[in-house]
Enzyme design. Structure first.
Site, PDB file in Angstrom:
ATOM      1  NE  ARG A  21       3.602  -2.698 -35.847  1.00  0.00           N
ATOM      2  CZ  ARG A  21       4.963  -2.227 -35.530  1.00  0.00           C
ATOM      3  NH1 ARG A  21       5.128  -4.401 -34.968  1.00  0.00           N
ATOM      4  NH2 ARG A  21       5.719  -2.017 -34.744  1.00  0.00           N
ATOM      5  CD  GLU A  64       0.060  -9.605 -37.872  1.00  0.00           C
ATOM      6  OE1 GLU A  64       1.576  -9.075 -37.995  1.00  0.00           O
ATOM      7  OE2 GLU A  64      -0.409  -8.680 -36.471  1.00  0.00           O
ATOM      8  N   GLY A  85      11.245 -15.684 -35.387  1.00  0.00           N
ATOM      9  CA  GLY A  85       9.745 -14.872 -35.741  1.00  0.00           C
ATOM     10  C   GLY A  85       8.797 -15.104 -35.003  1.00  0.00           C
ATOM     11  CG  ASP A 140       8.318 -11.052 -33.174  1.00  0.00           C
ATOM     12  OD1 ASP A 140       7.845 -12.117 -33.755  1.00  0.00           O
ATOM     13  OD2 ASP A 140       8.360  -9.847 -33.346  1.00  0.00           O
ATOM     14  CD1 TRP A 183       9.669 -15.255 -40.336  1.00  0.00           C
ATOM     15  CD2 TRP A 183       9.082 -16.707 -40.442  1.00  0.00           C
ATOM     16  NE1 TRP A 183       8.637 -15.113 -39.810  1.00  0.00           N
ATOM     17  CE2 TRP A 183       8.156 -16.178 -39.921  1.00  0.00           C
ATOM     18  CE3 TRP A 183       8.483 -18.306 -40.817  1.00  0.00           C
ATOM     19  CZ2 TRP A 183       7.132 -16.769 -38.569  1.00  0.00           C
ATOM     20  CZ3 TRP A 183       7.967 -19.453 -39.491  1.00  0.00           C
ATOM     21  CH2 TRP A 183       7.114 -18.137 -38.611  1.00  0.00           C
ATOM     22  CG  ASP A 184       6.914 -12.538 -43.543  1.00  0.00           C
ATOM     23  OD1 ASP A 184       5.969 -11.307 -43.022  1.00  0.00           O
ATOM     24  OD2 ASP A 184       7.970 -12.122 -41.932  1.00  0.00           O
ATOM     25  CD  GLU A 217       6.707  -6.377 -29.652  1.00  0.00           C
ATOM     26  OE1 GLU A 217       6.509  -5.737 -27.762  1.00  0.00           O
ATOM     27  OE2 GLU A 217       7.172  -6.446 -30.528  1.00  0.00           O
ATOM     28  NE  ARG A 260      12.174  -6.544 -29.499  1.00  0.00           N
ATOM     29  CZ  ARG A 260      11.317  -7.287 -29.461  1.00  0.00           C
ATOM     30  NH1 ARG A 260      10.263  -7.222 -31.018  1.00  0.00           N
ATOM     31  NH2 ARG A 260      10.063  -6.428 -28.770  1.00  0.00           N
ATOM     32  N   PRO A 261      15.491  -1.332 -31.023  1.00  0.00           N
ATOM     33  CG  PRO A 261      16.738   0.042 -32.364  1.00  0.00           C
ATOM     34  CD  PRO A 261      16.446  -2.217 -31.714  1.00  0.00           C
ATOM     35  CD  GLU A 262      12.185  -3.872 -34.339  1.00  0.00           C
ATOM     36  OE1 GLU A 262      13.089  -4.501 -34.192  1.00  0.00           O
ATOM     37  OE2 GLU A 262      13.346  -3.172 -33.684  1.00  0.00           O
TER      38      GLU A 262
END
Length: 650
Positions: A159, A588, A360, A362, A166-167, A603, A329-331
């Site tokens: 996604r 990830e 980072g 979250d 930072w990735d 989430e 947050r919109p996303e």
């Protein structure tokens, strides 16, 4: 190494493409965003805000205004289908990196075997994760949430269809391990362009990520690509370094001005702290000294955070994650709305959710108010006034994080080194360059060293617990150290060299780490808390594993410290390899307690791909890939009972 039907990546000069303000009126706020997200047209809140528009924002907003108020879900779905493209891919196009190779250096240095085959397989993933901004998005930036880029981006995967701040550090390390310096340089150029446009690096490459950043690693990326490489052996590219220096200075100035700990603390929520046990089990009051002396020793620490009492370093020399934006947050619009509904102060809770996204992490128990607020084993009521539990107790902006300040300390030191090297270079060139440049670089280097020294002194005063031998986040609202044991409090200070090699403090930290409960058989967990949030136990995150391993196994460290680093490296690499061998996926995050299992919680559905995982592993394989201990660990992990990836990952 060209993917079928995929064009070569374009580098579009040195000028960053423009960002159009109109896109924010659709993707960041307004009635259309709220209506679509509340109607749950998409399972993932991020999907809608990634869809490009078919016409300009004003036209879309005008058309939406003519819908009947409270339009049915079906009408909203028809509206979105009419005015938006069905896929985010219209703004980003896959492309083949020009420096991709079938014989990456990291694999060439490894003997034949599973580690080499794994490195080759990970190298083949780079073209699948590399994209450039489409011509339509460049010519009509107002119609997409994407921040247009002059250079190709390497995305995490799943996604996450855009670059993330930072990735990118671990992606850059992985690209360099594969000899893809041109692609790595393009990734860094995009972030430098961000600083020149916005004054900071946004959280990610979308307009809705503006206003918040992520852990500051840009200076380390510049050093890795142009100032000696990750191993310090490559030639310096002075043209690129000197072009980057003003942006690096600007970014650190943003963190100093926009994310400083406020001069006045928030109201205290707890009347007195709990005594903390010594290692011998005897309880001691925090007033006995060290970073634990709180509240309650306020006369010694200063009635106001910004005050210095005697020579005690001020908390105001430290930084935090924060946000002034109290909108969802919109996303993650639905998630933030639901979480904040049960908070005593919904707007503040939404701002702290944004601040946690900036970290980072979250989300994690690190950002919650200390709970319980009464001492273990005592009766009483929590002082937390929020009606809700879990994330409704979020208080990110009132946490002073160990890792953020350790990373800023490292950035200040690294940038000072770059300025000092520039001064020496200009001095050697003589009057042809002008000695004013020498003086300016020398002065800047001194300022940065002084800033790093002030930060380190404040960290030792407020965040270091000498009686335990570890670092802890500091809660401003409670004037107390965090009750959460977090891997970041070990990994970041070690990696940033805040603790001198082979020192008593290093020995104490390693002992505390061994006793912390963070180290598990398949890596190191983010925290010891099991909350269901993804940045808590039992998840082992690649950036934390990499920082911890590199911090422990650093030149000059005591041999038992370095041995622990090698042990963690072998265990985590073996677990990630077992997962890949069984499922074919790179995750990830992983489960630190079970070899070969991907992580969970959070989430969104756990993602695969995965940029920073691939990068961290490729970099570590360059050091540990030929180690017999890793070969043995990989064989045992792969032979074990390994969970397969759920079908939802595919």
């Amino acid at each position: 190494q060209q993917l079928a039907g995929v064009v070569r990546c374009h580098h579009r000069g040195t000028m960053a493409p423009r960002v159009h303000a109109g896109a924010a009126s659709i993707y960041c706020r307004g009635p259309l965003l709220a209506a679509v997200q509340e109607a749950r047209l998409f399972d993932d809140s991020k999907t809608f805000v990634d869809l490009p528009m078919r016409s300009d924002p004003a036209d879309v907003a005008h058309a939406f205004a003519h819908l009947e108020p409270g339009a049915a879900r079906e009408e909203l779905a028809d509206f979105v289908a009419l005015h938006f493209f069905p896929s985010p891919d219209a703004a980003l196009e896959p492309c083949s990196p020009p420096d991709a190779t079938d014989a990456p250096p990291v694999a060439e240095m490894l003997p034949r075997g599973p580690a080499r085959e794994w490195a080759l397989a990970l190298n083949r993933l780079w073209p699948e994760l590399t994209c450039h901004t489409s011509e339509s998005a460049l010519s009509q930036p107002q119609r997409t949430s994407l921040l247009p880029r002059a250079h190709p981006v390497v995305v995490p995967g799943g996604r996450f269809r855009e670059s993330y701040y930072w990735d990118s550090y671990w992606i850059v390390l992985g690209l360099l391990a594969c000899g893809m310096r041109t692609t790595a340089a393009g990734v860094v150029h995009n972030l430098l362009d961000d600083v020149r446009r916005f004054g900071y690096v946004p959280n990610g490459g979308r307009v809705y990520y503006l206003g918040r950043s992520q852990p500051p690693l840009l200076t380390d990326m510049v050093a890795a690509v142009w100032a000696g490489g990750a191993g310090g052996n490559e030639a310096w590219d002075w043209a690129e370094i000197e072009r980057a220096l003003p942006a690096l200075d600007q970014e650190l100035a943003w963190w100093a001005s926009e994310r400083a700990v406020p001069a006045s603390p928030p109201p205290l929520m707890v009347a007195s702290p709990c005594p903390r046990p010594h290692r011998d089990g005897a309880a001691s009051s925090p007033a006995t000294g060290g970073a634990a002396a709180v509240n309650h020793d306020r006369s010694a620490r200063g009635a106001v955070v910004g005050e210095e009492v005697g020579r005690a370093p001020s908390l105001a020399h430290l930084s935090r994650f924060s946000s002034a934006d109290e909108s969802p947050r919109p996303e993650a619009f639905r998630e933030d709305t639901a979480t904040s509904a049960s908070a005593a102060h919904p707007g503040r809770a939404r701002a702290d959710l944004r601040a946690a996204a900036e970290s980072g992490w979250d989300f994690s128990s690190r950002w919650l108010r200390n709970a319980p607020s009464v001492c273990p084993g005592e009766a009483g009521h929590a002082a937390d006034a929020d009606a809700g539990g879990g994330l409704a107790r979020i208080d990110t902006s009132n946490v002073v994080p160990v890792d953020l300040n350790a990373l800023l300390f490292r950035a200040e030191r690294t940038l000072a080194r770059l300025h000092a090297a520039a001064a020496a270079k200009h001095a050697a060139e003589g009057p042809t360059r002008g000695y004013a440049d020498v003086a300016a670089h020398e002065a800047r280097a001194r300022d940065l060293e002084a800033a790093a020294d002030r930060r380190a002194a404040a960290m030792r005063r407020w965040l270091w617990r000498p009686e335990v031998g570890d670092w802890r986040d500091w809660h401003l609202r409670e004037a107390a150290p965090s009750t959460v044991t977090a891997l970041s409090s070990f990994a970041a200070p070690l990696w940033a060299a805040l603790v001198a090699p082979a020192s008593p403090e290093e020995k104490a930290m390693v002992r505390a780490l061994r006793e912390s409960g963070l180290l598990m058989g398949a890596g190191a967990a983010a925290t010891t808390e099991r909350t269901g949030e993804q940045w808590d136990a039992p998840n082992a995150w690649p950036p934390l594993q990499h920082m911890l391993i590199r911090g422990l196994d650093a030149p000059g460290r005591a041999e038992d410290t370095r041995a622990l680093g090698r042990q963690v490296a072998c265990q985590w690499l073996a677990s990630a390899h077992a997962a890949w061998s069984t499922s074919g996926f790179m995750y990830e995050k992983y489960d630190a307690s079970i070899h070969g299992k991907g992580g969970g919680g959070g989430e969104y559905v756990p993602q695969v791909g995965f940029g920073w995982t691939n990068g961290a592993i490729l970099d570590l394989l360059s050091t540990y890939g030929a180690d017999d201990a890793l070969t043995a660990e990989m064989a045992m992990a792969t032979a074990g009972d390994v969970d397969r990836a759920p079908e939802t990952h595919q």
